[in-house]
Enzyme design. Sequence first.
Site, PDB file in Angstrom:
ATOM      1  N   HIS A  33       0.906  -1.137   0.160  1.00 58.89           N
ATOM      2  CA  HIS A  33      -0.117  -0.142   0.135  1.00 58.89           C
ATOM      3  C   HIS A  33       0.982   1.258  -0.016  1.00 58.89           C
ATOM      4  CE1 HIS A  33      -2.627   3.098   1.581  1.00 58.89           C
ATOM      5  NE2 HIS A  33      -3.665   2.326   0.930  1.00 58.89           N
ATOM      6  N   GLU A  68      -3.765   2.312  -7.494  1.00 58.33           N
ATOM      7  CA  GLU A  68      -4.125   3.630  -6.352  1.00 58.33           C
ATOM      8  C   GLU A  68      -3.390   4.695  -6.415  1.00 58.33           C
ATOM      9  OE1 GLU A  68      -6.347   1.703  -2.734  1.00 58.33           O
ATOM     10  OE2 GLU A  68      -4.521   1.786  -2.295  1.00 58.33           O
ATOM     11  N   SER A  70     -10.357   7.345  -3.029  1.00 55.53           N
ATOM     12  CA  SER A  70     -11.535   8.213  -2.743  1.00 55.53           C
ATOM     13  C   SER A  70     -12.808   7.482  -3.553  1.00 55.53           C
ATOM     14  CB  SER A  70     -11.297   9.537  -3.416  1.00 55.53           C
ATOM     15  OG  SER A  70     -10.593  10.303  -2.669  1.00 55.53           O
TER      16      SER A  70
END
Length: 252
Positions: free
Chosen positions: A99, A169, A214
Amino acid sequence: MASEGPRPLVAGNWKMNGSVAMLKEPRLLAAMLKDVKLKADVMVCPPAVILRRVKSVLKGSKIKMGGQDCHWNPAGAHTGDVSAEMLKESGCTAVIAGHSERRTNHAETDEMVMKKARGAHRAGLTAIICIGETLEERKSGKTLEVVSRQLKGSVPEESTAAKTVIAYEPVWAIGTGLTPTTPEVAEVHAHIRAELAGIMGAEGKGTRILYGGSVKPSNAVELMSQPNVNGALVGGASLKAADFLGIIKVYT
Ligand code: PEP
Protein backbone atom coordinates in the site's frame (compact mmCIF):
# COMPACT_ATOMS: atom_id res chain seq x y z
CA MET A 1 -23.39 -1.47 -14.36
CA ALA A 2 -20.07 -3.18 -13.81
CA SER A 3 -17.54 -3.96 -16.55
CA GLU A 4 -17.03 -7.53 -17.75
CA GLY A 5 -14.12 -9.75 -16.69
CA PRO A 6 -13.16 -11.77 -13.61
CA ARG A 7 -15.48 -11.80 -10.59
CA PRO A 8 -14.95 -8.41 -8.96
CA LEU A 9 -13.71 -7.78 -5.44
CA VAL A 10 -14.67 -4.90 -3.18
CA ALA A 11 -12.17 -4.74 -0.32
CA GLY A 12 -12.28 -2.32 2.59
CA ASN A 13 -8.96 -1.21 4.04
CA TRP A 14 -9.58 0.03 7.58
CA LYS A 15 -5.98 1.20 7.96
CA MET A 16 -5.17 2.10 11.60
CA ASN A 17 -8.86 2.39 12.47
CA GLY A 18 -10.81 -0.17 14.40
CA SER A 19 -11.80 -0.96 17.94
CA VAL A 20 -14.09 -3.29 19.78
CA ALA A 21 -16.79 -0.59 19.50
CA MET A 22 -16.39 -0.60 15.73
CA LEU A 23 -17.25 -4.29 15.47
CA LYS A 24 -20.86 -3.17 15.08
CA GLU A 25 -20.07 -2.05 11.51
CA PRO A 26 -19.08 -5.45 10.04
CA ARG A 27 -21.92 -6.99 12.07
CA LEU A 28 -24.33 -4.55 10.42
CA LEU A 29 -22.83 -5.11 6.97
CA ALA A 30 -23.11 -8.88 7.32
CA ALA A 31 -26.77 -8.49 8.28
CA MET A 32 -27.45 -6.10 5.38
CA LEU A 33 -25.85 -8.48 2.87
CA LYS A 34 -27.48 -11.62 4.25
CA ASP A 35 -30.17 -11.94 1.59
CA VAL A 36 -28.41 -10.00 -1.16
CA LYS A 37 -27.22 -11.87 -4.23
CA LEU A 38 -23.72 -10.52 -4.78
CA LYS A 39 -21.90 -10.43 -8.11
CA ALA A 40 -18.64 -9.61 -6.35
CA ASP A 41 -16.53 -10.82 -3.45
CA VAL A 42 -16.57 -8.53 -0.43
CA MET A 43 -13.71 -8.25 2.04
CA VAL A 44 -12.71 -6.19 5.05
CA CYS A 45 -9.09 -5.67 6.08
CA PRO A 46 -9.01 -4.61 9.77
CA PRO A 47 -5.90 -4.00 11.89
CA ALA A 48 -4.13 -7.22 12.91
CA VAL A 49 -5.03 -6.97 16.60
CA ILE A 50 -8.78 -7.29 16.00
CA LEU A 51 -8.73 -9.85 13.18
CA ARG A 52 -9.99 -12.69 15.35
CA ARG A 53 -12.83 -10.59 16.75
CA VAL A 54 -13.87 -9.45 13.27
CA LYS A 55 -13.68 -13.05 12.08
CA SER A 56 -16.11 -14.16 14.75
CA VAL A 57 -18.48 -11.30 13.85
CA LEU A 58 -18.35 -12.38 10.19
CA LYS A 59 -18.91 -16.07 10.93
CA GLY A 60 -21.50 -17.49 8.54
CA SER A 61 -21.53 -14.34 6.39
CA LYS A 62 -20.38 -13.81 2.79
CA ILE A 63 -17.73 -11.32 3.84
CA LYS A 64 -14.09 -12.37 3.66
CA MET A 65 -11.26 -10.93 5.72
CA GLY A 66 -7.77 -9.78 4.79
CA GLY A 67 -4.70 -8.41 6.52
CA GLN A 68 -3.18 -5.02 5.73
CA ASP A 69 0.46 -6.06 5.55
CA CYS A 70 2.74 -9.02 6.29
CA HIS A 71 6.40 -9.83 6.68
CA TRP A 72 7.85 -12.05 3.95
CA ASN A 73 9.24 -14.61 6.41
CA PRO A 74 6.93 -17.19 8.00
CA ALA A 75 8.33 -16.57 11.52
CA GLY A 76 11.39 -15.18 13.27
CA ALA A 77 13.00 -12.20 14.94
CA HIS A 78 10.95 -9.38 13.39
CA THR A 79 9.53 -7.35 16.26
CA GLY A 80 6.15 -5.85 15.54
CA ASP A 81 5.61 -7.74 12.30
CA VAL A 82 3.08 -10.42 11.46
CA SER A 83 3.59 -13.20 8.93
CA ALA A 84 1.23 -14.32 6.20
CA GLU A 85 0.90 -17.64 8.05
CA MET A 86 -0.30 -15.79 11.17
CA LEU A 87 -2.88 -13.92 9.11
CA LYS A 88 -4.04 -17.18 7.58
CA GLU A 89 -4.39 -18.72 11.03
CA SER A 90 -6.44 -15.71 12.15
CA GLY A 91 -8.95 -16.35 9.35
CA CYS A 92 -7.65 -14.15 6.55
CA THR A 93 -7.84 -15.21 2.92
CA ALA A 94 -5.80 -12.29 1.59
CA VAL A 95 -3.31 -9.61 2.52
CA ILE A 96 -2.57 -6.17 1.10
CA ALA A 97 1.06 -5.74 -0.01
CA GLY A 98 2.75 -2.47 -0.85
CA HIS A 99 0.00 0.00 0.00
CA SER A 100 1.34 3.47 -0.76
CA GLU A 101 1.22 4.34 2.95
CA ARG A 102 3.58 1.39 3.60
CA ARG A 103 5.77 2.37 0.67
CA THR A 104 5.98 5.97 1.98
CA ASN A 105 5.90 5.58 5.78
CA HIS A 106 7.96 2.39 5.97
CA ALA A 107 10.17 2.86 2.92
CA GLU A 108 8.90 -0.33 1.30
CA THR A 109 10.48 -0.97 -2.07
CA ASP A 110 9.16 -2.97 -5.02
CA GLU A 111 11.58 -5.74 -4.06
CA MET A 112 10.11 -5.93 -0.55
CA VAL A 113 6.57 -5.89 -1.92
CA MET A 114 7.40 -8.81 -4.21
CA LYS A 115 8.80 -10.74 -1.24
CA LYS A 116 5.61 -10.01 0.70
CA ALA A 117 3.49 -11.20 -2.23
CA ARG A 118 5.53 -14.42 -2.33
CA GLY A 119 5.04 -14.78 1.43
CA ALA A 120 1.30 -14.41 0.95
CA HIS A 121 1.28 -17.04 -1.79
CA ARG A 122 3.38 -19.41 0.32
CA ALA A 123 0.79 -19.17 3.11
CA GLY A 124 -2.08 -19.73 0.69
CA LEU A 125 -3.29 -16.12 0.80
CA THR A 126 -4.27 -13.87 -2.08
CA ALA A 127 -1.81 -11.00 -2.44
CA ILE A 128 -3.47 -7.63 -3.11
CA ILE A 129 -0.54 -5.76 -4.61
CA CYS A 130 -0.87 -1.96 -4.63
CA ILE A 131 0.69 0.34 -7.19
CA GLY A 132 0.12 3.93 -8.23
CA GLU A 133 1.79 7.20 -9.15
CA THR A 134 2.31 10.35 -7.10
CA LEU A 135 0.83 13.68 -8.19
CA GLU A 136 4.24 14.86 -9.38
CA GLU A 137 4.64 11.73 -11.51
CA ARG A 138 1.13 12.17 -12.98
CA LYS A 139 1.80 15.85 -13.77
CA SER A 140 5.05 15.02 -15.52
CA GLY A 141 3.38 12.37 -17.71
CA LYS A 142 5.12 9.44 -16.02
CA THR A 143 2.07 7.51 -14.79
CA LEU A 144 2.31 4.54 -17.18
CA GLU A 145 6.08 4.32 -16.77
CA VAL A 146 5.77 4.27 -12.96
CA VAL A 147 2.99 1.69 -13.02
CA SER A 148 5.03 -0.55 -15.35
CA ARG A 149 8.08 -0.31 -13.10
CA GLN A 150 6.08 -1.10 -9.98
CA LEU A 151 4.33 -4.06 -11.63
CA LYS A 152 7.59 -5.55 -12.90
CA GLY A 153 9.23 -5.03 -9.52
CA SER A 154 6.36 -6.15 -7.28
CA VAL A 155 4.43 -8.93 -9.03
CA PRO A 156 6.05 -12.40 -8.89
CA GLU A 157 6.10 -14.00 -12.36
CA GLU A 158 4.72 -17.26 -10.97
CA SER A 159 1.59 -15.47 -9.66
CA THR A 160 -1.78 -16.94 -10.52
CA ALA A 161 -5.01 -15.06 -11.17
CA ALA A 162 -6.71 -16.90 -8.31
CA LYS A 163 -4.17 -15.70 -5.75
CA THR A 164 -3.26 -12.26 -7.06
CA VAL A 165 -5.10 -8.96 -7.19
CA ILE A 166 -3.64 -5.66 -8.39
CA ALA A 167 -4.92 -2.46 -6.83
CA TYR A 168 -4.26 0.68 -8.88
CA GLU A 169 -4.28 3.50 -6.36
CA PRO A 170 -3.01 6.88 -7.50
CA VAL A 171 -1.28 8.19 -4.37
CA TRP A 172 -2.81 11.65 -4.86
CA ALA A 173 -6.33 10.20 -4.88
CA ILE A 174 -6.03 8.34 -1.57
CA GLY A 175 -8.04 10.02 1.16
CA THR A 176 -8.21 13.32 -0.73
CA GLY A 177 -11.63 13.17 -2.38
CA LEU A 178 -9.87 13.53 -5.75
CA THR A 179 -10.14 10.88 -8.46
CA PRO A 180 -8.70 10.55 -11.95
CA THR A 181 -11.15 11.04 -14.80
CA THR A 182 -12.79 7.86 -16.05
CA PRO A 183 -10.75 7.88 -19.31
CA GLU A 184 -7.60 8.18 -17.18
CA VAL A 185 -8.69 5.21 -15.04
CA ALA A 186 -9.51 3.18 -18.16
CA GLU A 187 -6.15 4.03 -19.73
CA VAL A 188 -4.12 2.91 -16.70
CA HIS A 189 -6.17 -0.26 -16.17
CA ALA A 190 -5.75 -1.24 -19.86
CA HIS A 191 -2.02 -0.65 -19.48
CA ILE A 192 -1.89 -2.80 -16.33
CA ARG A 193 -3.79 -5.59 -18.11
CA ALA A 194 -1.25 -5.54 -20.96
CA GLU A 195 1.72 -5.49 -18.58
CA LEU A 196 0.32 -8.40 -16.56
CA ALA A 197 0.29 -10.54 -19.71
CA GLY A 198 4.02 -9.92 -19.99
CA ILE A 199 4.67 -10.80 -16.35
CA MET A 200 2.17 -13.59 -15.63
CA GLY A 201 1.37 -14.85 -19.12
CA ALA A 202 -2.17 -16.21 -19.57
CA GLU A 203 -2.89 -15.74 -15.85
CA GLY A 204 -2.81 -11.99 -16.35
CA LYS A 205 -6.11 -12.05 -18.20
CA GLY A 206 -8.12 -13.31 -15.24
CA THR A 207 -6.31 -11.26 -12.60
CA ARG A 208 -8.53 -8.72 -10.89
CA ILE A 209 -7.46 -5.10 -11.17
CA LEU A 210 -9.07 -2.91 -8.52
CA TYR A 211 -9.29 0.85 -8.56
CA GLY A 212 -8.62 2.58 -5.24
CA GLY A 213 -8.56 6.23 -4.21
CA SER A 214 -11.57 8.16 -2.85
CA VAL A 215 -14.14 5.62 -4.02
CA LYS A 216 -17.53 6.46 -2.47
CA PRO A 217 -21.17 5.58 -3.15
CA SER A 218 -21.58 8.64 -5.41
CA ASN A 219 -18.74 7.76 -7.83
CA ALA A 220 -18.64 3.96 -7.55
CA VAL A 221 -20.93 3.16 -10.48
CA GLU A 222 -18.97 5.33 -12.89
CA LEU A 223 -15.54 4.11 -11.77
CA MET A 224 -16.53 0.43 -11.59
CA SER A 225 -18.08 0.56 -15.10
CA GLN A 226 -14.74 1.21 -16.76
CA PRO A 227 -13.19 -1.63 -18.75
CA ASN A 228 -10.62 -3.65 -16.77
CA VAL A 229 -11.87 -2.28 -13.47
CA ASN A 230 -12.71 -5.41 -11.50
CA GLY A 231 -13.69 -3.89 -8.20
CA ALA A 232 -12.41 -1.41 -5.65
CA LEU A 233 -10.03 -1.03 -2.76
CA VAL A 234 -11.81 1.35 -0.40
CA GLY A 235 -10.34 3.23 2.54
CA GLY A 236 -12.44 5.83 4.36
CA ALA A 237 -15.78 4.76 2.93
CA SER A 238 -15.31 1.19 4.20
CA LEU A 239 -15.46 2.24 7.85
CA LYS A 240 -19.22 2.75 7.96
CA ALA A 241 -21.40 -0.18 6.89
CA ALA A 242 -23.90 2.10 5.12
CA ASP A 243 -21.22 3.81 2.99
CA PHE A 244 -19.48 0.54 2.17
CA LEU A 245 -22.81 -1.00 1.22
CA GLY A 246 -23.42 1.97 -1.12
CA ILE A 247 -20.30 0.90 -3.05
CA ILE A 248 -20.94 -2.86 -2.88
CA LYS A 249 -24.41 -2.22 -4.36
CA VAL A 250 -22.75 -1.63 -7.75
CA TYR A 251 -22.41 -5.42 -7.85
CA THR A 252 -25.92 -6.48 -6.84
C1 PEP B 1 -6.76 3.23 0.41
O1 PEP B 1 -6.11 3.64 1.35
O2 PEP B 1 -6.51 2.11 -0.06
C2 PEP B 1 -7.80 4.07 -0.12
C3 PEP B 1 -8.23 3.84 -1.32
O3 PEP B 1 -8.27 5.09 0.70
P1 PEP B 1 -9.51 6.08 0.41
O4 PEP B 1 -10.63 5.25 -0.17
O5 PEP B 1 -9.85 6.66 1.74
O6 PEP B 1 -9.04 7.09 -0.59
